[in-house]
Design a protein around this motif. Structure first.
Motif, short mmCIF file in Angstrom:
data_model
loop_
_atom_site.label_atom_id
_atom_site.label_comp_id
_atom_site.label_asym_id
_atom_site.label_seq_id
_atom_site.Cartn_x
_atom_site.Cartn_y
_atom_site.Cartn_z
N GLY A 171 0.82 -1.21 0.00
CA GLY A 171 0.00 0.00 0.00
C GLY A 171 0.85 1.25 0.00
N GLU A 172 0.60 2.14 0.96
CA GLU A 172 1.29 3.44 1.01
C GLU A 172 2.78 3.31 1.29
N GLU A 173 3.20 2.13 1.79
CA GLU A 173 4.63 1.96 2.09
C GLU A 173 5.45 1.67 0.84
N ALA A 174 4.77 1.37 -0.27
CA ALA A 174 5.48 1.16 -1.53
C ALA A 174 5.91 2.51 -2.09
N ARG A 175 7.14 2.58 -2.57
CA ARG A 175 7.67 3.83 -3.13
C ARG A 175 7.84 3.67 -4.63
N GLY A 176 7.16 4.50 -5.39
CA GLY A 176 7.27 4.42 -6.84
C GLY A 176 6.70 3.11 -7.35
N VAL A 177 7.41 2.48 -8.28
CA VAL A 177 7.00 1.19 -8.84
C VAL A 177 8.04 0.14 -8.44
N PRO A 178 7.81 -0.59 -7.32
CA PRO A 178 8.80 -1.58 -6.87
C PRO A 178 8.99 -2.69 -7.90
N ARG A 179 10.19 -3.29 -7.87
CA ARG A 179 10.53 -4.41 -8.76
C ARG A 179 10.93 -5.62 -7.92
N PHE A 180 10.51 -6.79 -8.35
CA PHE A 180 10.94 -8.04 -7.71
C PHE A 180 12.23 -8.46 -8.41
N VAL A 181 13.35 -8.42 -7.69
CA VAL A 181 14.65 -8.51 -8.35
C VAL A 181 15.46 -9.73 -7.88
N GLU A 182 16.30 -10.18 -8.78
CA GLU A 182 17.28 -11.24 -8.55
C GLU A 182 18.47 -10.92 -9.43
N ALA A 183 19.67 -11.21 -8.94
CA ALA A 183 20.87 -11.05 -9.75
C ALA A 183 21.76 -12.27 -9.49
N PRO A 184 21.95 -13.15 -10.47
CA PRO A 184 22.73 -14.36 -10.24
C PRO A 184 24.07 -14.07 -9.58
N GLY A 185 24.35 -14.81 -8.50
CA GLY A 185 25.59 -14.62 -7.76
C GLY A 185 25.52 -13.56 -6.68
N HIS A 186 24.38 -12.87 -6.59
CA HIS A 186 24.23 -11.80 -5.60
C HIS A 186 23.23 -12.22 -4.52
#
Length: 256
Positions: free
Chosen positions: A113-128
């Protein structure tokens, strides 16, 4: 000391998953631990060139207590992520496809809800890994230390408030602090303990109710003169780790 519990947290800030055994690899976190995160819309994280960033850039319990109300389960074989909210239909999303990740991001964004900032992305980076410190590591808590904190707080504190990978029994409070700078044998793996874990407001959140109903950092400072619980260790030599295995220091005899 004896290993009582092993946990991984596939998505930063979301559900712990209990493991009976795991294979540790040199210089790595537990497999799939903090593999994914919800990057806030204003976070500069680039999956193509990942670098460590502070937790405020991601969905996290420190800032987003209501995330504790979600129950998630990740299947590394299929890449599917189940998210079950307290009310309404669950989501099964595919972490391996762009469309699936967008669907997961939209679900989590709506929930924040209001705690989201902008357009959040669900992210993954191999090795990170989206760890709280820049080093890839394993977090360890002595249950005796947790019990000392509970006594000072005058209440039970769910161990999962502290989101450690390994919980061990069989020693005195704060014994793990004596291991900083030392190597340890943890099951079939060898690790080097390098840092105490400073506790943040995320630990105020009850993982069952999502209420901020305790103040562990404040109690730690007032009762013990520090805000630390547990230690970070890096894996030097890999090996199998299972519930029931021993943690033993490899230098001296500091744990009794």
């Amino acid at each position: 000391m004896r290993v009582e519990h092993i946990y991984r947290y596939p998505i930063k800030g979301l559900t712990a998953e209990a493991l009976e055994e795991v294979t540790l690899k040199p210089g790595e976190c537990l497999p799939h631990d903090r593999r994914f995160a919800l990057a806030q819309g204003d976070a500069p994280f680039d999956p193509a060139a990942p670098s460590w960033m502070q937790k405020r850039h991601f969905g996290c319990l420190m800032a987003n207590a209501r995330l504790a109300l979600l129950h998630t389960a990740f299947d590394p074989r299929s890449g599917q992520l189940l998210i079950r909210p307290p009310e309404g239909e669950p989501l099964v999303g595919d972490t391996r496809s762009e469309a699936g990740r967008a669907e997961i991001a939209a679900f989590l964004t709506h929930f924040l809800g209001e705690e989201a900032r902008g357009v959040p992305r669900f992210v993954e980076a191999p090795g990170h890994n989206f760890t709280d410190v820049a080093a890839k590591c394993v977090s360890i808590i002595g249950l005796a230390s947790l019990h000392a904190l509970e006594e000072a707080a005058g209440m039970r504190l769910d161990p999962l408030r502290f989101r450690a990978n390994v919980y061990v029994s069989g020693s005195h409070p704060w014994a793990e602090f004596d291991l900083v700078g030392q190597e340890i044998q943890l099951g079939g793996a060898r690790l080097r303990v390098f840092k105490r874990i400073v506790r943040c407001p995320a630990t105020e959140v009850n993982p069952e109710t999502a209420e901020r109903d305790a103040k562990p950092p404040k109690v730690l400072r007032e009762a013990f003169g520090h805000a630390d619980l547990g230690v970070y260790a890096e894996v030097i030599e890999g090996g199998r780790l299972a519930v029931g295995d021993a943690l033993e220091p490899l230098q001296g005899d500091m744990l009794h």
